[in-house]
Design a protein around this motif. Structure first.
Motif, PDB file in Angstrom:
ATOM      1  N   ASN A  96     -24.917  58.334   3.307  1.00 60.09           N
ATOM      2  CA  ASN A  96     -24.685  59.718   2.731  1.00 60.09           C
ATOM      3  C   ASN A  96     -24.268  59.630   1.248  1.00 60.09           C
ATOM      4  O   ASN A  96     -23.806  60.879   0.906  1.00 60.09           O
ATOM      5  CB  ASN A  96     -23.477  60.465   3.653  1.00 60.09           C
ATOM      6  CG  ASN A  96     -23.816  60.026   5.020  1.00 60.09           C
ATOM      7  OD1 ASN A  96     -25.002  60.121   5.638  1.00 60.09           O
ATOM      8  ND2 ASN A  96     -22.938  60.438   5.998  1.00 60.09           N
ATOM      9  N   ASP A  97     -24.310  58.706   0.592  1.00 57.14           N
ATOM     10  CA  ASP A  97     -23.976  58.791  -0.707  1.00 57.14           C
ATOM     11  C   ASP A  97     -22.652  59.130  -1.078  1.00 57.14           C
ATOM     12  O   ASP A  97     -22.173  59.676  -2.092  1.00 57.14           O
ATOM     13  CB  ASP A  97     -24.759  59.675  -1.929  1.00 57.14           C
ATOM     14  CG  ASP A  97     -26.205  59.033  -2.191  1.00 57.14           C
ATOM     15  OD1 ASP A  97     -26.124  57.913  -2.330  1.00 57.14           O
ATOM     16  OD2 ASP A  97     -27.154  59.920  -2.171  1.00 57.14           O
ATOM     17  N   GLY A  98     -21.612  58.711   0.099  1.00 58.58           N
ATOM     18  CA  GLY A  98     -20.255  59.134   0.038  1.00 58.58           C
ATOM     19  C   GLY A  98     -20.089  60.508   0.055  1.00 58.58           C
ATOM     20  O   GLY A  98     -18.785  60.964  -0.419  1.00 58.58           O
ATOM     21  N   ARG A  99     -20.973  61.583   0.234  1.00 60.01           N
ATOM     22  CA  ARG A  99     -20.696  62.894  -0.019  1.00 60.01           C
ATOM     23  C   ARG A  99     -20.062  63.576   1.319  1.00 60.01           C
ATOM     24  O   ARG A  99     -19.465  64.655   1.314  1.00 60.01           O
ATOM     25  CB  ARG A  99     -21.978  63.635  -0.288  1.00 60.01           C
ATOM     26  CG  ARG A  99     -22.525  63.337  -1.760  1.00 60.01           C
ATOM     27  CD  ARG A  99     -23.947  63.805  -1.756  1.00 60.01           C
ATOM     28  NE  ARG A  99     -24.652  63.169  -1.014  1.00 60.01           N
ATOM     29  CZ  ARG A  99     -25.747  63.804  -0.410  1.00 60.01           C
ATOM     30  NH1 ARG A  99     -26.132  64.868  -0.485  1.00 60.01           N
ATOM     31  NH2 ARG A  99     -26.710  62.819   0.438  1.00 60.01           N
ATOM     32  N   PHE A 100     -20.042  62.882   2.467  1.00 65.70           N
ATOM     33  CA  PHE A 100     -19.678  63.478   3.703  1.00 65.70           C
ATOM     34  C   PHE A 100     -19.881  62.319   4.796  1.00 65.70           C
ATOM     35  O   PHE A 100     -20.459  61.321   4.695  1.00 65.70           O
ATOM     36  CB  PHE A 100     -20.599  64.761   4.309  1.00 65.70           C
ATOM     37  CG  PHE A 100     -21.850  64.412   4.583  1.00 65.70           C
ATOM     38  CD1 PHE A 100     -22.292  64.087   5.740  1.00 65.70           C
ATOM     39  CD2 PHE A 100     -22.822  64.383   3.521  1.00 65.70           C
ATOM     40  CE1 PHE A 100     -23.606  63.736   6.134  1.00 65.70           C
ATOM     41  CE2 PHE A 100     -24.232  64.015   3.555  1.00 65.70           C
ATOM     42  CZ  PHE A 100     -24.635  63.572   4.993  1.00 65.70           C
ATOM     43  N   ILE A 101     -19.091  62.337   5.843  1.00 63.25           N
ATOM     44  CA  ILE A 101     -19.259  61.642   7.113  1.00 63.25           C
ATOM     45  C   ILE A 101     -19.251  62.265   8.303  1.00 63.25           C
ATOM     46  O   ILE A 101     -18.649  63.261   8.591  1.00 63.25           O
ATOM     47  CB  ILE A 101     -18.227  60.461   7.117  1.00 63.25           C
ATOM     48  CG1 ILE A 101     -18.257  59.406   8.123  1.00 63.25           C
ATOM     49  CG2 ILE A 101     -16.749  61.371   7.383  1.00 63.25           C
ATOM     50  CD1 ILE A 101     -17.410  58.327   7.893  1.00 63.25           C
ATOM     51  N   THR A 102     -20.167  61.830   9.166  1.00 59.80           N
ATOM     52  CA  THR A 102     -20.605  62.401  10.414  1.00 59.80           C
ATOM     53  C   THR A 102     -19.479  62.099  11.565  1.00 59.80           C
ATOM     54  O   THR A 102     -18.832  61.052  11.264  1.00 59.80           O
ATOM     55  CB  THR A 102     -21.877  62.262  11.107  1.00 59.80           C
ATOM     56  OG1 THR A 102     -22.074  61.081  11.538  1.00 59.80           O
ATOM     57  CG2 THR A 102     -22.851  62.825   9.957  1.00 59.80           C
ATOM     58  N   ALA A 103     -19.373  62.765  12.518  1.00 55.48           N
ATOM     59  CA  ALA A 103     -18.416  62.278  13.706  1.00 55.48           C
ATOM     60  C   ALA A 103     -18.958  61.060  14.215  1.00 55.48           C
ATOM     61  O   ALA A 103     -18.058  60.281  14.541  1.00 55.48           O
ATOM     62  CB  ALA A 103     -18.190  63.579  14.810  1.00 55.48           C
ATOM     63  N   ALA A 104     -20.126  60.940  14.548  1.00 54.00           N
ATOM     64  CA  ALA A 104     -20.696  59.482  15.018  1.00 54.00           C
ATOM     65  C   ALA A 104     -20.538  58.621  14.033  1.00 54.00           C
ATOM     66  O   ALA A 104     -20.006  57.501  14.458  1.00 54.00           O
ATOM     67  CB  ALA A 104     -22.257  59.628  15.492  1.00 54.00           C
ATOM     68  N   GLN A 105     -20.668  58.610  12.803  1.00 49.83           N
ATOM     69  CA  GLN A 105     -20.315  57.600  11.938  1.00 49.83           C
ATOM     70  C   GLN A 105     -18.817  57.301  11.750  1.00 49.83           C
ATOM     71  O   GLN A 105     -18.524  56.131  11.726  1.00 49.83           O
ATOM     72  CB  GLN A 105     -20.753  57.984  10.489  1.00 49.83           C
ATOM     73  CG  GLN A 105     -22.149  58.126  10.121  1.00 49.83           C
ATOM     74  CD  GLN A 105     -22.775  58.740   8.849  1.00 49.83           C
ATOM     75  OE1 GLN A 105     -22.205  59.577   8.321  1.00 49.83           O
ATOM     76  NE2 GLN A 105     -23.992  58.099   8.354  1.00 49.83           N
ATOM     77  N   MET A 106     -18.180  58.361  11.953  1.00 47.50           N
ATOM     78  CA  MET A 106     -16.412  58.264  11.849  1.00 47.50           C
ATOM     79  C   MET A 106     -16.210  57.208  12.996  1.00 47.50           C
ATOM     80  O   MET A 106     -15.470  56.074  12.938  1.00 47.50           O
ATOM     81  CB  MET A 106     -15.843  59.465  11.779  1.00 47.50           C
ATOM     82  CG  MET A 106     -14.268  59.212  11.878  1.00 47.50           C
ATOM     83  SD  MET A 106     -13.607  58.800  10.068  1.00 47.50           S
ATOM     84  CE  MET A 106     -13.490  60.444   9.377  1.00 47.50           C
ATOM     85  N   ARG A 107     -16.726  57.726  14.400  1.00 45.86           N
ATOM     86  CA  ARG A 107     -16.357  57.041  15.452  1.00 45.86           C
ATOM     87  C   ARG A 107     -16.692  55.351  15.325  1.00 45.86           C
ATOM     88  O   ARG A 107     -15.927  54.570  15.713  1.00 45.86           O
ATOM     89  CB  ARG A 107     -16.939  57.504  16.563  1.00 45.86           C
ATOM     90  CG  ARG A 107     -16.307  58.543  17.407  1.00 45.86           C
ATOM     91  CD  ARG A 107     -17.126  58.850  18.777  1.00 45.86           C
ATOM     92  NE  ARG A 107     -18.467  59.102  18.909  1.00 45.86           N
ATOM     93  CZ  ARG A 107     -18.700  60.446  18.426  1.00 45.86           C
ATOM     94  NH1 ARG A 107     -17.955  61.354  18.268  1.00 45.86           N
ATOM     95  NH2 ARG A 107     -19.964  60.598  18.393  1.00 45.86           N
TER      96      ARG A 107
END
Ligand SMILES: [Mg+2]
Length: 399
Positions: free
Chosen positions: A185-196
């Protein structure tokens, strides 16, 4: 004593690493090293710095430290100019120790500790061994070269890595499971799935070994501020020891805002060149733990000033490794000679792996602690077979 020649060496196989040998008319030779952009550093050493050093007394270390970065374009950075100066500075300390027949940690003021605790940076055998240090691209998972493929380990079974480290008495580990999401994501955001997914290793470590393991989190300067604030909050439940390089480390105000938003100390940073950016960040209360890489920041001469600056602000010092075997040895001398050393970075896949292919001596590790180097100077040399290799590039500037 005069400097009569400056020699640089690099190997195609370990293309990130550059060694420098400072040769004197007394027959004493000092060894230094730096990491990354080896060709650029080599050029700077021969084109610019050799002219400032040849014929000079190698023991005027402090004066050389100032002169080597006395360039309008190299005031505070980890650029090629600073990396070149760092490598030479290490070689000068090596000469000083050899002339006095004492280890460099003695020349820096002597032992402050009998042993220093280490943490394991969970890299694998191939990590940063090749020509680039771009995150994820150079994780270099391959067929496991030995028992410590710890990067693949923490991404898949972090609890088992924690157990294996504790068996060796190592009770702190550094991991970077957020890097794949940052790159995606180029460090711009993180999805809930990526966070988990990125949080899983922390859950596994705490489930396997509870609070016996300290966890350092490396972010490699990949995130923007709002996203790292979310991540920082999410991880607090796992009681991490520090957040390292959470954003690009060029904004005191952004770092200060992050530091104020989390209970976990910010560790900064091997990416800061010289003591001046550290001072600004310490003054702002943005740094909890001070890290330096001695082969990027101006060598032992500048590194000890940074450690001392940290101590002035009541902050601990934690020297960096993961850059090369001589850099590691220098970091260990620095760790032992500074009163505020918290912990020494070490990589078991390196100090039992590729570091052993390059130098004669490495620090002894026992029961999760590193012990002081024993020989005069830095106490290590390039292995004789390095000089015989067909992939060696050697360049010399002579008086
Ligand atoms: Mg780091």
């Amino acid at each position: 004593m005069r400097i009569t020649a400056i020699e640089t060496l690099r190997l195609e196989e370990f293309a990130n690493v550059l060694w420098v040998r400072v040769i004197t008319d007394a027959g004493v030779v000092g060894l230094g090293e730096t990491f990354y952009g080896a060709g650029a550093v080599e050029a700077h050493i021969h084109d610019v710095l050799a002219g400032r050093l040849l014929g000079k007394d190698p023991l005027r270390i402090e004066a050389h430290s100032r002169e080597l970065v006395n360039l309008p374009m190299a005031q505070a950075s980890t650029g090629a100019e600073y990396r070149a100066a760092s490598a030479i500075d290490l070689a000068l300390w090596d000469i000083f120790g050899k002339v006095c027949d004492m280890p460099v940690h003695q020349m820096l003021g002597g032992l402050c500790h009998d042993r220093v605790p280490i943490y394991n940076t969970c890299a694998g055998y191939g990590y940063v061994r090749s020509n680039s240090i771009k995150p994820v691209d150079t994780w270099n998972f391959g067929a496991a070269a030995g028992p410590y493929e710890d990067l693949n380990g923490f991404m898949t079974d972090a609890g088992a890595v924690a157990e294996s480290l504790l068996e060796q008495g190592i009770s702190a580990m550094k991991i970077w499971p957020f890097d794949p999401a940052a790159i995606e994501n180029d460090g711009r955001f993180i999805t809930a799935a990526q966070m988990r997914k990125a949080v899983e290793p922390f859950e596994k470590i705490r489930k396997a070994v509870g609070d016996q393991m300290r966890i350092m989190v490396e972010f490699h300067c990949l995130w923007n501020l709002p996203t790292i604030k979310r991540i920082a909050r999410e991880l607090e439940a796992f009681d991490p020891t520090w957040y390292e390089d959470p954003i690009r480390m060029n904004s005191v105000s952004a770092l200060k805002e992050l530091a104020a938003s989390t209970t976990v100390p910010i560790c900064a940073s091997e990416t800061l060149g010289s003591r001046f950016p550290y001072k600004d960040m310490l003054e702002a209360g943005a740094i909890g733990i001070v890290m330096t890489d001695l082969v990027w920041t101006g060598g032992l001469t500048e590194g000890r000033k940074i450690a001392s600056l940290a101590d002035t602000y009541h902050r601990p010092y934690a020297p960096h490794d993961c850059t090369g075997p001589v850099a590691y040895v220098a970091a260990v001398h620095s760790s032992f000679s500074q009163p505020n050393t918290m912990i020494q970075e070490s990589v078991r896949a390196f100090y039992t792996g590729w570091y052993t292919e390059l130098v004669t001596e490495l620090p002894r590790i026992e029961d999760g602690h590193v012990l002081p180097m024993e020989g005069p100077g830095l106490g290590t040399e390039l292995r004789p077979d390095v000089f015989q290799r067909t992939d060696l590039t050697c360049r010399v500037s002579k008086l």
